[in-house]
Design a protein around this motif. Sequence first.
Motif, PDB file in Angstrom:
ATOM      1  N   GLU A   5       7.024  -4.337   0.049  1.00 22.10           N
ATOM      2  CA  GLU A   5       6.065  -3.259  -0.169  1.00 22.10           C
ATOM      3  C   GLU A   5       6.697  -2.077  -0.933  1.00 22.10           C
ATOM      4  OE1 GLU A   5       4.625  -1.438   3.454  1.00 22.10           O
ATOM      5  OE2 GLU A   5       2.639  -1.201   2.549  1.00 22.10           O
ATOM      6  N   PHE A   6       7.981  -1.812  -0.659  1.00 21.56           N
ATOM      7  CA  PHE A   6       8.619  -0.646  -1.274  1.00 21.56           C
ATOM      8  C   PHE A   6       9.232  -0.954  -2.646  1.00 21.56           C
ATOM      9  CE2 PHE A   6       9.456   1.105   3.288  1.00 21.56           C
ATOM     10  CZ  PHE A   6       8.113   1.410   3.410  1.00 21.56           C
ATOM     11  N   PHE A  16       1.838   6.398  -5.123  1.00 19.43           N
ATOM     12  CA  PHE A  16       3.068   5.590  -5.252  1.00 19.43           C
ATOM     13  C   PHE A  16       4.158   6.390  -5.988  1.00 19.43           C
ATOM     14  CE2 PHE A  16      -0.828   3.145  -6.190  1.00 19.43           C
ATOM     15  CZ  PHE A  16      -0.989   2.564  -4.953  1.00 19.43           C
ATOM     16  N   GLU A  61       3.676   8.685  -1.096  1.00 19.70           N
ATOM     17  CA  GLU A  61       4.660   7.598  -1.100  1.00 19.70           C
ATOM     18  C   GLU A  61       4.893   7.136   0.333  1.00 19.70           C
ATOM     19  OE1 GLU A  61       6.551   5.631  -3.260  1.00 19.70           O
ATOM     20  OE2 GLU A  61       7.243   4.809  -1.349  1.00 19.70           O
ATOM     21  N   LYS A  62       4.927   5.826   0.544  1.00 21.81           N
ATOM     22  CA  LYS A  62       5.060   5.290   1.906  1.00 21.81           C
ATOM     23  C   LYS A  62       6.525   5.127   2.346  1.00 21.81           C
ATOM     24  CE  LYS A  62       3.129   1.629   4.798  1.00 21.81           C
ATOM     25  NZ  LYS A  62       2.311   0.426   4.816  1.00 21.81           N
ATOM     26  N   ASP A 106       0.727   5.846   3.740  1.00 24.51           N
ATOM     27  CA  ASP A 106       0.135   4.731   3.004  1.00 24.51           C
ATOM     28  C   ASP A 106      -1.017   5.289   2.165  1.00 24.51           C
ATOM     29  OD1 ASP A 106      -1.406   2.418   2.291  1.00 24.51           O
ATOM     30  OD2 ASP A 106      -0.322   1.343   3.861  1.00 24.51           O
ATOM     31  N   VAL A 107      -1.064   4.921   0.899  1.00 26.86           N
ATOM     32  CA  VAL A 107      -2.146   5.388   0.021  1.00 26.86           C
ATOM     33  C   VAL A 107      -3.509   5.044   0.627  1.00 26.86           C
ATOM     34  CG1 VAL A 107      -3.266   4.903  -2.203  1.00 26.86           C
ATOM     35  CG2 VAL A 107      -0.829   5.417  -2.134  1.00 26.86           C
TER      36      VAL A 107
HETATM   37  C1  LIG Z   1       6.737   0.578  -8.789  1.00 27.13           C
HETATM   38  S1  LIG Z   1       7.206   1.805  -7.616  1.00 27.13           S
HETATM   39  C2  LIG Z   1       6.919   3.316  -8.518  1.00 27.13           C
HETATM   40  C3  LIG Z   1       7.710   4.485  -7.990  1.00 27.13           C
HETATM   41  C4  LIG Z   1       7.694   5.746  -8.875  1.00 27.13           C
HETATM   42  N1  LIG Z   1       6.370   6.141  -9.242  1.00 27.13           N
HETATM   43  C5  LIG Z   1       8.558   5.572 -10.114  1.00 27.13           C
HETATM   44  O1  LIG Z   1       8.006   5.470 -11.215  1.00 27.13           O
HETATM   45  O2  LIG Z   1       9.780   5.537  -9.988  1.00 27.13           O
HETATM   46  C6  LIG Z   1       5.868   1.737  -6.468  1.00 27.13           C
HETATM   47  C7  LIG Z   1       6.065   2.674  -5.293  1.00 27.13           C
HETATM   48  O3  LIG Z   1       4.911   2.587  -4.448  1.00 27.13           O
HETATM   49  C8  LIG Z   1       5.322   2.656  -3.098  1.00 27.13           C
HETATM   50  N2  LIG Z   1       4.264   2.027  -2.300  1.00 27.13           N
HETATM   51  C9  LIG Z   1       3.954   0.704  -2.226  1.00 27.13           C
HETATM   52  N3  LIG Z   1       2.868   0.509  -1.455  1.00 27.13           N
HETATM   53  C10 LIG Z   1       2.480   1.734  -1.043  1.00 27.13           C
HETATM   54  C11 LIG Z   1       1.381   2.182  -0.241  1.00 27.13           C
HETATM   55  N4  LIG Z   1       0.527   1.328   0.305  1.00 27.13           N
HETATM   56  N5  LIG Z   1       1.263   3.505  -0.026  1.00 27.13           N
HETATM   57  C12 LIG Z   1       2.157   4.389  -0.570  1.00 27.13           C
HETATM   58  N6  LIG Z   1       3.200   4.031  -1.340  1.00 27.13           N
HETATM   59  C13 LIG Z   1       3.364   2.707  -1.570  1.00 27.13           C
HETATM   60  C14 LIG Z   1       6.655   1.923  -3.065  1.00 27.13           C
HETATM   61  O4  LIG Z   1       7.436   2.290  -1.956  1.00 27.13           O
HETATM   62  C15 LIG Z   1       7.269   2.377  -4.403  1.00 27.13           C
HETATM   63  O5  LIG Z   1       8.034   3.529  -4.247  1.00 27.13           O
END
Ligand SMILES: C[S@@+](CC[C@H](N)C(=O)[O-])C[C@H]1O[C@@H](n2cnc3c(N)ncnc32)[C@H](O)[C@@H]1O
Length: 304
Positions: A108-109, A168, A191-192, A216-217
Motif C-alpha cells: 500500500e505504501f 497520496f 498520506e497514510k 487513508d484518503v
Molecule cells: C506513488 S507514491 C507518491 C508519493 C508522493 N506524492 C511523491 O510523489 O513522492 C503514493 C503514496 O500514496 C500513499 N498511499 C497509498 N494508499 C493510500 C491511501 N489509501 N491513503 C493515503 N495515502 C496512501 C503511499 O503511502 C505513497 O506514499
Amino acid sequence: MKCIKVPKKEAQKVKEMLMAKKLFALGYAPVAGRTYIYFPVNKEVKGYTLVEKEIIPVKKEELDFSSYDQIGDIVIVGEDVELVEAKKLLKRPNVKVVLRKKGIHHGEFRTQDLEFLAGEKRKETIYIEHGLRMKLDVEQCYFTPRLGTERMRIAELVQPGEKVLVLFSGVAPYPLVLAKYSQASLIFAVEKNPVAHQYALENCKKYMSVVLYNMDVKEFSYPEKFDRIIMPHPSAAQEFLPVALKHLKKNGVIHFYTFAADTEIPEKPVGLIRTKVPTFRVLSVIKCGQYAPKKYRVCVDFTV
Ligand SMILES: C[S@@+](CC[C@H](N)C(=O)[O-])C[C@H]1O[C@@H](n2cnc3c(N)ncnc32)[C@H](O)[C@@H]1O
C-alpha cells in the motif's frame, strides 16, 4: 578554473545552493584552504568573489551499468549490480551510500526493499529539489526524484488564491513545491504511511499554508471544496476518484496519474477516469517519465 571563495562555515549552505541552481561545475571537486573553500562554478555567483584556481578534474570511472537513481547522497542501483561497481560510485562527489534494490515497489505504501552495498550504513538522506530540502528514509517512504519537472509544471498552473488538495502526498514533495512556487492560499495533503507523514511534517514546517493529514484518503472528508486536486498514485488512483470528486469545486481541476504503454495513450488513462466520472473535459495528457521500455507515467489534467 573559475571558483567562488566561500568562508568554511558557509560551505554546506553554499554547496546546496550551487547544486540546486545548477551553478556547480560538475566533474570538479572543491578545494579547501585554511579559512576558505573554493567551489568550481560555471558562472559568477552573486555575493561571492570569483577567483581563478587550478583544479584537477575528478576522473569518473566508467560504470558497467547506466541506470540508477540518486536521492541526496544515496545511490540506488539495480539488483544485478555488484560491490566492485558500487565502490566506483562511492568515489563520486556527493555519493556516501550505495543501496541495492531487492524487488520492485510494493504494498500500500509503495515502498521498496533495499540492501546496503557500500558506504555508510544509513537509509536517511536530504534531497534538494528546486532549492527545497526534503528529508526522507529511502526505504520506508516512496520518493522519486524523476518527478521534479512535473511538480513544477503543476505549481505553474496554480492560480493565485487557489485551495489545493494533494492526495497520496508522501514526504510532501508536491505540497512543498506548490508552497514555494505557487500562490496557493491553502494546500491540504493526505498520506497514510506514518513514517512518510513524520518526514512531511518536518519538511513542511516552514510553510504555514500546508496542512498535513496522516490518514487513508478513503476516510478523508472536509466540508470545503478545492480548486485543484492532485492524485499522484499511478497504480491505484482511479479507486479514489469518488473522494476527489466529492471535494472538487465546480470547474475545478484534477491531476490524475496512471501508468500506460505508449500505444495506450490517451485512451487507457482517459478510459480509467470514465469508469468513475460520468462527465468531464480533458485539458491535457502529459507523459511525465518512462518507467519501463515504452511504458510511461501519465498525468491526465481534467475538469469536471
Ligand atoms: C506513488 S507514491 C507518491 C508519493 C508522493 N506524492 C511523491 O510523489 O513522492 C503514493 C503514496 O500514496 C500513499 N498511499 C497509498 N494508499 C493510500 C491511501 N489509501 N491513503 C493515503 N495515502 C496512501 C503511499 O503511502 C505513497 O506514499
